[in-house]
Design a protein around this motif. Structure first.
Motif: not given
Length: 250
Positions: A92-108, A224-230
């Motif tokens: 599940q964690a691998i699927c989350f990491y590879e598939c989710s389009p909602n990780l933008g605020p934490w991408i480096r 959306r919350l984290f993207a707009n907060s910082a």
């Protein structure tokens, strides 16, 4: 007042809007990710929740479920004993990491933190994505009787035979030895890709690594919350540089 002050103030005013927009519904620049998210109606098992909007393909979702995944030639069974419930959490964690389009605020950018080199094809990674408290607790509970030999799975393995093996001298011991708490498991396994959040599911302030597809994706609102907060890392850095050098242009 110097001519550049109004310009800098205007940039600071619009910065949160720019940052919020650019961090939503995106895929990271990584080896197995699509360039942009989109529907994938045949994703495999634990990756199904992202079928309506995914950064992974059917092939990636299938390979995530293999005992020695071709994604990274990584075996979860490096110490032999891995309980089925524990294996499910990691998939599940691998699927989350590879598939989710909602990780933008934490991408480096890989290597931006100064303590890692970019593997082939890996331009970006996720850092400190906040997993809900229950996600970490259930993951740890279902894995504590399984065995591993390391706390940080991102490096330090013996790859001499083409897949990860325990390094010389490392002992295979229960997960609870290497990960004494749920937070240790969530945060240390993949070098702080995830962060154990004190927030609970449905709070709107933490991410779920898996969810019931019929109930919709709760991580959209969290991103959306984290993207707009910082502001984004890249934009903040750009403005910092501008604030340093603009005075020399006046």
């Amino acid at each position: 007042m110097a001519w550049w002050w109004p310009l800098l103030l205007e940039l600071l005013t619009v910065m949160p809007t720019w940052a919020g927009d650019e961090l939503l519904n995106i895929c990271m620049n990584a080896k197995h990710h699509k360039r942009v998210p989109g529907p994938e109606d045949k994703l495999y098992e634990e990756c199904i929740p992202w079928k309506d909007n995914a950064c992974c393909t059917l092939t990636t979702s299938w390979e995530a479920h293999l005992d020695v995944s071709p994604l990274y030639n990584f075996s979860l069974f490096h110490c032999g004993l891995l309980m089925p419930g524990c294996r499910k959490h990691f998939i599940q964690a691998i699927c989350f990491y590879e598939c989710s389009p909602n990780l933008g605020p934490w991408i480096r950018p890989v290597g931006s933190l100064g303590w890692e080199e970019a593997p082939s094809g890996q331009g970006e990674r996720v850092v400190n994505a906040p997993l809900c408290q229950e996600d970490c607790e259930e993951w740890w509970e279902d894995c504590r009787l399984s065995y591993t030999c390391k706390s940080n799975w991102r490096g330090g393995w013996d790859w001499s035979q083409g897949k990860n093996r325990c390094p010389k001298g490392a002992q295979c011991l229960p997960f609870s030895h290497y990960f004494p708490t749920p937070a240790d498991l969530c945060e240390k396994t993949w070098s702080n890709s995830f962060k154990a959040s004190p927030e609970r599911r449905n709070s709107g302030r933490c991410l779920q690594k898996w969810f019931e597809p019929a109930q919709g994706n709760p991580n959209v609102a969290v991103a959306r919350l984290f993207a707009n907060s910082a502001p984004s890392w890249e934009l903040s850095y750009t403005l910092m540089v501008c604030s340093v050098f603009l005075p020399f242009l006046s």
